[in-house]
Motif scaffolding. Sequence first.
Motif, PDB file in Angstrom:
ATOM      1  N   ARG A  55       5.827   9.271   0.068  1.00 21.07           N
ATOM      2  CA  ARG A  55       4.544   9.919   0.372  1.00 21.07           C
ATOM      3  C   ARG A  55       3.531   8.897   0.870  1.00 21.07           C
ATOM      4  O   ARG A  55       2.727   9.186   1.770  1.00 21.07           O
ATOM      5  N   ALA A  56       3.557   7.710   0.310  1.00 17.53           N
ATOM      6  CA  ALA A  56       2.558   6.700   0.653  1.00 17.53           C
ATOM      7  C   ALA A  56       2.743   6.157   2.068  1.00 17.53           C
ATOM      8  O   ALA A  56       1.753   5.850   2.758  1.00 17.53           O
ATOM      9  N   VAL A  57       3.982   6.029   2.528  1.00 22.19           N
ATOM     10  CA  VAL A  57       4.201   5.424   3.845  1.00 22.19           C
ATOM     11  C   VAL A  57       3.619   6.295   4.963  1.00 22.19           C
ATOM     12  O   VAL A  57       3.296   5.783   6.046  1.00 22.19           O
ATOM     13  N   ALA A  58       3.459   7.592   4.696  1.00 22.72           N
ATOM     14  CA  ALA A  58       2.929   8.470   5.739  1.00 22.72           C
ATOM     15  C   ALA A  58       1.470   8.162   6.044  1.00 22.72           C
ATOM     16  O   ALA A  58       1.016   8.371   7.174  1.00 22.72           O
ATOM     17  N   ARG A  59       0.733   7.687   5.054  1.00 24.74           N
ATOM     18  CA  ARG A  59      -0.698   7.432   5.261  1.00 24.74           C
ATOM     19  C   ARG A  59      -1.037   5.940   5.265  1.00 24.74           C
ATOM     20  O   ARG A  59      -2.219   5.584   5.200  1.00 24.74           O
ATOM     21  N   THR A  60      -0.032   5.096   5.360  1.00 23.40           N
ATOM     22  CA  THR A  60      -0.246   3.644   5.318  1.00 23.40           C
ATOM     23  C   THR A  60       0.197   3.020   6.635  1.00 23.40           C
ATOM     24  O   THR A  60       1.292   3.290   7.124  1.00 23.40           O
ATOM     25  N   THR A  61      -0.658   2.176   7.175  1.00 26.43           N
ATOM     26  CA  THR A  61      -0.333   1.472   8.422  1.00 26.43           C
ATOM     27  C   THR A  61       0.083   0.032   8.172  1.00 26.43           C
ATOM     28  O   THR A  61       0.975  -0.485   8.832  1.00 26.43           O
ATOM     29  N   LEU A  62      -0.542  -0.605   7.174  1.00 26.64           N
ATOM     30  CA  LEU A  62      -0.355  -2.037   6.955  1.00 26.64           C
ATOM     31  C   LEU A  62       0.234  -2.287   5.570  1.00 26.64           C
ATOM     32  O   LEU A  62      -0.333  -1.849   4.561  1.00 26.64           O
ATOM     33  N   PHE A  63       1.357  -3.008   5.545  1.00 20.44           N
ATOM     34  CA  PHE A  63       2.013  -3.397   4.297  1.00 20.44           C
ATOM     35  C   PHE A  63       2.001  -4.917   4.239  1.00 20.44           C
ATOM     36  O   PHE A  63       2.541  -5.582   5.135  1.00 20.44           O
ATOM     37  N   THR A  64       1.386  -5.481   3.194  1.00 24.04           N
ATOM     38  CA  THR A  64       1.191  -6.930   3.125  1.00 24.04           C
ATOM     39  C   THR A  64       1.855  -7.512   1.882  1.00 24.04           C
ATOM     40  O   THR A  64       2.198  -6.798   0.938  1.00 24.04           O
ATOM     41  N   ALA A  67      -5.016   0.444  14.702  1.00 17.33           N
ATOM     42  CA  ALA A  67      -5.986   1.024  13.777  1.00 17.33           C
ATOM     43  C   ALA A  67      -5.368   1.129  12.394  1.00 17.33           C
ATOM     44  O   ALA A  67      -4.388   1.857  12.201  1.00 17.33           O
ATOM     45  N   VAL A  68      -5.922   0.417  11.432  1.00 15.23           N
ATOM     46  CA  VAL A  68      -5.391   0.399  10.068  1.00 15.23           C
ATOM     47  C   VAL A  68      -5.993   1.559   9.286  1.00 15.23           C
ATOM     48  O   VAL A  68      -7.198   1.586   9.038  1.00 15.23           O
ATOM     49  N   THR A  69      -5.155   2.513   8.904  1.00 11.47           N
ATOM     50  CA  THR A  69      -5.631   3.675   8.148  1.00 11.47           C
ATOM     51  C   THR A  69      -5.300   3.587   6.669  1.00 11.47           C
ATOM     52  O   THR A  69      -5.759   4.409   5.886  1.00 11.47           O
ATOM     53  N   GLY A  70      -4.500   2.625   6.293  1.00  4.76           N
ATOM     54  CA  GLY A  70      -4.153   2.458   4.889  1.00  4.76           C
ATOM     55  C   GLY A  70      -3.446   1.135   4.695  1.00  4.76           C
ATOM     56  O   GLY A  70      -2.719   0.659   5.583  1.00  4.76           O
ATOM     57  N   VAL A  71      -3.684   0.505   3.527  1.00  3.60           N
ATOM     58  CA  VAL A  71      -3.098  -0.796   3.228  1.00  3.60           C
ATOM     59  C   VAL A  71      -2.378  -0.708   1.891  1.00  3.60           C
ATOM     60  O   VAL A  71      -2.887  -0.116   0.928  1.00  3.60           O
ATOM     61  N   LEU A  72      -1.184  -1.295   1.819  1.00  2.00           N
ATOM     62  CA  LEU A  72      -0.405  -1.317   0.581  1.00  2.00           C
ATOM     63  C   LEU A  72       0.219  -2.697   0.463  1.00  2.00           C
ATOM     64  O   LEU A  72       0.954  -3.126   1.360  1.00  2.00           O
ATOM     65  N   ASP A  73      -0.092  -3.406  -0.633  1.00  2.00           N
ATOM     66  CA  ASP A  73       0.501  -4.734  -0.799  1.00  2.00           C
ATOM     67  C   ASP A  73       1.749  -4.657  -1.672  1.00  2.00           C
ATOM     68  O   ASP A  73       2.082  -3.614  -2.241  1.00  2.00           O
ATOM     69  N   GLY A  74       2.437  -5.777  -1.770  1.00  2.00           N
ATOM     70  CA  GLY A  74       3.708  -5.801  -2.476  1.00  2.00           C
ATOM     71  C   GLY A  74       3.613  -5.407  -3.934  1.00  2.00           C
ATOM     72  O   GLY A  74       4.477  -4.702  -4.455  1.00  2.00           O
ATOM     73  N   ALA A  75       2.561  -5.862  -4.606  1.00  2.00           N
ATOM     74  CA  ALA A  75       2.413  -5.535  -6.030  1.00  2.00           C
ATOM     75  C   ALA A  75       2.224  -4.039  -6.235  1.00  2.00           C
ATOM     76  O   ALA A  75       2.829  -3.425  -7.130  1.00  2.00           O
ATOM     77  N   ALA A  76       1.385  -3.422  -5.392  1.00  2.00           N
ATOM     78  CA  ALA A  76       1.174  -1.980  -5.509  1.00  2.00           C
ATOM     79  C   ALA A  76       2.427  -1.206  -5.115  1.00  2.00           C
ATOM     80  O   ALA A  76       2.730  -0.143  -5.684  1.00  2.00           O
ATOM     81  N   LEU A  77       3.183  -1.733  -4.163  1.00  2.00           N
ATOM     82  CA  LEU A  77       4.416  -1.057  -3.742  1.00  2.00           C
ATOM     83  C   LEU A  77       5.439  -1.028  -4.870  1.00  2.00           C
ATOM     84  O   LEU A  77       6.128  -0.020  -5.087  1.00  2.00           O
TER      85      LEU A  77
END
Length: 414
Positions: free
Chosen positions: A114-123, A94-104
């Motif tokens: 803080r962001a990794v706690a609510r993010t499931t998918l890193f692309t 279940a994907v609850t949050g997405v963070l891509d490389g540029a936003a990271l």
Amino acid sequence: TAAADAAAGHRATGLRVVAVATRRTPLLRPLGPADDDDPERDLLLLGFVGMVDPVRESAARAVERFAEQGVAVKVLTGDDTAVAEQVCARAGIAVTGVLDGAALDALNDVALARAVARTTLFTRLGPLQKERVVAALQARGHTVGFLGDGLNDVGALRIADVGIGVDGAVPAARAAADIVLADRSPDVVVSAVEEGRRTLGRATRYLTVTAALNVGNALSVLVASAVLPFLPLLPAQLLLQGVLFGVAALSLSFDRVEPGWTARPRRWDTRGMLWCMAVLGPLASAFDLVTFWAVWRFLGLDTPQEQAVFQAVWFMEGVLSQVLVLLLLRTRAGRAARPVVATVTAVVLAGLAVPFTPLAPLFGMAAPPPAVWPLLAAVVLPFLSCVAATRPLYLRHVLGIRAADPRQEKERIR
């Protein structure tokens, strides 16, 4: 636009898409950077090449089992977001949050933690970005296991608490991993987590009880040495007592573990050991001294000539009480496994029989009189009753397990 839409449609189905195109160039003059600032202009699209990594059928079940174990599954990939979301859907993540490389890259370390706690998918991640995500999870106090097989995973494999490679991974990834799996199935990792927690539970019981009983023995020997005209136990007798206890403790590796113990992550906690040492250690020492007094008072073994018999009695009491305490302070996991019962029985019988065998003189012991048996029962049984009374506190403080309702306990054991 049509080509872009077609590529996006393929990616939405989970395909990695590579466009193939061509254009005409002069045959006599090679093109260089100075001659052509935009090599992708005037291209004729020939089509797309699609690639897909099939998700194993066992992946969804493995994700469910991870959730039951309290393990959060996060996906770190260099793939496009649409492709990664499709893979997650097929794997039951279940994907609850997405963070891509540029936003990271736009986040500092504090914001990323803080962001990794609510993010499931890193692309669309590169090697350094994967390392940052693993480090951010560790900064939040998590124990991180990272599974990877490519060159982009080498850095993350190195800094993870447990780097997990697979047999088909590139050599650099296998070298960086702490564990290399011969079987690529995710079920192997799930089983390893569960077995690791069982091992921690068994080790916690063994080390805690051993440390507490060692404190009790030290206090007993210290007090008795100040009163007796001879050593309460010889070094060889202490060594034999420790060997017998160690053999009994080794059987715990075959024992059952409380189901609740494997249901959530565990860490080694010395506070429970200190609590047990402070409670069980003095309790064991007190009953050791009661044995010393009873032997002195009722058996009359109070002279250096009776040293061998006195030490034999105290040796028998020590083996009997220590081994039975180890059996008593098991978790609420039902009946002890057969190897545990068989080993404990054999150790107790061996410990009680040594003073009556030809081995006794080798360890400086002599056979005690028949009156020793009621004396041992009068000391050991009350001691075990006191330990049983402290058992709920032991389960709570050492193992973090609250005592169950007696009716539920009886039904579960049945």
